[in-house]
Design a protein around this motif. Structure first.
Motif, short mmCIF file in Angstrom:
data_model
loop_
_atom_site.label_atom_id
_atom_site.label_comp_id
_atom_site.label_asym_id
_atom_site.label_seq_id
_atom_site.Cartn_x
_atom_site.Cartn_y
_atom_site.Cartn_z
N TYR A 34 98.85 98.60 1.17
CA TYR A 34 98.48 98.41 2.57
C TYR A 34 97.12 97.72 2.73
O TYR A 34 96.79 97.27 3.83
N ASP A 35 96.31 97.68 1.67
CA ASP A 35 94.97 97.13 1.79
C ASP A 35 95.01 95.65 2.14
O ASP A 35 95.73 94.87 1.50
N ASP A 36 94.23 95.26 3.13
CA ASP A 36 94.13 93.85 3.48
C ASP A 36 93.35 93.06 2.43
O ASP A 36 93.63 91.88 2.20
N PHE A 37 92.37 93.72 1.81
CA PHE A 37 91.52 93.05 0.84
C PHE A 37 91.39 93.96 -0.40
O PHE A 37 90.35 94.59 -0.61
N PRO A 38 92.43 94.03 -1.23
CA PRO A 38 92.44 95.00 -2.34
C PRO A 38 91.32 94.81 -3.35
O PRO A 38 90.81 95.81 -3.89
N VAL A 39 90.92 93.58 -3.62
CA VAL A 39 89.83 93.38 -4.58
C VAL A 39 88.53 93.93 -4.03
O VAL A 39 87.71 94.51 -4.76
N THR A 40 88.32 93.78 -2.73
CA THR A 40 87.15 94.39 -2.09
C THR A 40 87.20 95.91 -2.23
O THR A 40 86.17 96.55 -2.52
N SER A 41 88.37 96.49 -2.04
CA SER A 41 88.52 97.94 -2.21
C SER A 41 88.13 98.36 -3.62
O SER A 41 87.44 99.37 -3.81
N VAL A 42 88.56 97.61 -4.62
CA VAL A 42 88.22 97.93 -6.02
C VAL A 42 86.72 97.89 -6.22
O VAL A 42 86.12 98.82 -6.79
N HIS A 43 86.07 96.83 -5.74
CA HIS A 43 84.63 96.70 -5.94
C HIS A 43 83.86 97.79 -5.20
O HIS A 43 82.88 98.36 -5.73
N GLN A 44 84.29 98.09 -3.97
CA GLN A 44 83.62 99.14 -3.21
C GLN A 44 83.81 100.50 -3.89
O GLN A 44 82.87 101.30 -3.96
N LYS A 45 85.00 100.73 -4.38
CA LYS A 45 85.23 102.02 -5.05
C LYS A 45 84.39 102.13 -6.32
O LYS A 45 83.82 103.19 -6.61
N GLN A 46 84.29 101.05 -7.07
CA GLN A 46 83.42 101.06 -8.25
C GLN A 46 82.01 101.48 -7.88
O GLN A 46 81.41 102.36 -8.51
N ASP A 47 81.46 100.86 -6.85
CA ASP A 47 80.08 101.15 -6.44
C ASP A 47 79.93 102.59 -5.97
O ASP A 47 78.98 103.29 -6.35
N TRP A 48 80.86 103.05 -5.13
CA TRP A 48 80.73 104.37 -4.54
C TRP A 48 81.03 105.50 -5.53
O TRP A 48 80.44 106.58 -5.43
N MET A 49 81.90 105.25 -6.50
CA MET A 49 82.15 106.27 -7.51
C MET A 49 80.94 106.38 -8.45
O MET A 49 80.52 107.48 -8.80
N LYS A 50 80.38 105.25 -8.82
CA LYS A 50 79.18 105.28 -9.67
C LYS A 50 78.05 106.01 -8.96
O LYS A 50 77.38 106.88 -9.54
N TYR A 51 77.85 105.68 -7.70
CA TYR A 51 76.78 106.31 -6.92
C TYR A 51 77.00 107.82 -6.80
O TYR A 51 76.10 108.62 -7.05
N GLY A 52 78.24 108.20 -6.42
CA GLY A 52 78.53 109.62 -6.21
C GLY A 52 78.53 110.42 -7.49
O GLY A 52 78.10 111.59 -7.50
N TYR A 53 79.02 109.84 -8.59
CA TYR A 53 79.00 110.55 -9.87
C TYR A 53 77.57 110.89 -10.28
O TYR A 53 77.28 112.00 -10.74
N GLN A 54 76.65 109.95 -10.10
CA GLN A 54 75.26 110.18 -10.47
C GLN A 54 74.63 111.28 -9.63
O GLN A 54 73.76 112.02 -10.10
N LYS A 55 75.10 111.40 -8.38
CA LYS A 55 74.56 112.40 -7.46
C LYS A 55 75.32 113.73 -7.54
O LYS A 55 74.92 114.70 -6.88
#
Length: 281
Positions: free
Chosen positions: A228-249
């Protein structure tokens, strides 16, 4: 109703309804033998998806994250096609807590697809009105524009019934907005062009609401994104960033759609440290 305390923020999951969508669509190019090990599937190849808003009580304010499926907003055909077994009981959930809809101060809309936005309006004497009479509704300016002027594909999920009655209550932002101290909405794109995530931080306490970039616990893998994602590659990159950020916290990740978990906390290796399970009684 399940609750979670994160710093001075209290989160309570309300009953916003439930639907069942095609598992293949929800996991995109991921093969069924992989995703079905992590999330149950029925005989129609559908997975159960809650549409449960989160009531956030913080600094004397009552704030909702998304709005649920609403009531009597879908046709009989849509109810069948989307596997809707239960419509919204948000008002009843609030009443059970001793609150009413007119006490909601703000509604934070991660995006405005029908399964998140139908609960924004309700029928009153044959007319659609704001379901949260005194609330300001926040969404990204990109998402609001898409809602009002959908393209040929998005017209199937952005409905006039969900925005025209509340047009005077909407406040938009470009990239990021602080709702109250420590509580931010951040425009990410990905699932929709205007999609946003929500982050709260107070000292060492953090929760991140990824909305439909990580709709269920089974979508933790950064490459597992929706068809359903309109921009799946953007979703992948955003998830990478937010998982890295959240894991560290060692942040809590909260869910709107997950039928089994309300929230999960991960360590730096992405392993589960703590969890809030959804009662299935």
């Amino acid at each position: 109703m399940e609750t979670l305390q994160v710093g001075r923020a209290k989160l309570t999951w309300l009953n916003g309804g439930v639907n069942h969508l095609d598992g293949g669509a929800m996991f995109g190019v991921v093969p069924k033998p992989l995703w079905s090990k992590k999330y149950p599937v029925n005989e129609k190849n559908q997975i159960e998806l809650r549409t449960d808003p989160i009531l956030l009580e913080i600094d004397g304010e009552k704030i909702l994250i998304d709005s649920g499926l609403g009531n009597d907003k879908l046709t009989e055909k849509q109810l069948k096609n989307f596997g809707v077994e239960e419509q919204s009981k948000v008002e009843l959930s609030l009443n059970a807590l001793g609150y009413s809809t007119n006490e909601i101060d703000k509604v934070l809309m991660t995006h405005l697809h029908f399964d998140h936005a139908c609960g924004l309006t309700k029928w009153v004497n044959g007319e659609l009105q704001s379901a949260f009479e005194n609330a300001t509704i926040y969404t990204s300016s990109t998402e609001w524009n898409e809602m009002k002027y959908p393209n040929i594909r998005s017209a199937n999920t952005y409905w006039q019934d969900n925005w025209k009655p509340i047009v005077d209550k909407v406040e938009t932002f470009e990239d990021e907005i602080e709702i109250v101290n420590g509580l931010h909405m951040i425009h990410t794109g990905g699932h929709s062009d205007g999609h946003s995530v929500i982050r709260f931080e107070q000292d060492e306490e953090v929760f991140i609401h990824m909305a439909d970039i990580m709709p269920t616990n089974a979508h933790q893998n950064v490459l597992w994104v929706l068809a359903y994602d309109d921009f799946p590659v953007t979703s992948v990159h955003q998830k990478q960033d937010w998982m890295k950020y959240g894991y560290q916290k060692e942040a809590w990740y909260t869910f709107y759609h997950d039928a089994y978990y309300r929230a999960l906390k991960f360590n730096e290796q992405g392993e589960v440290l703590d969890k809030v399970e959804r009662s299935r009684k």
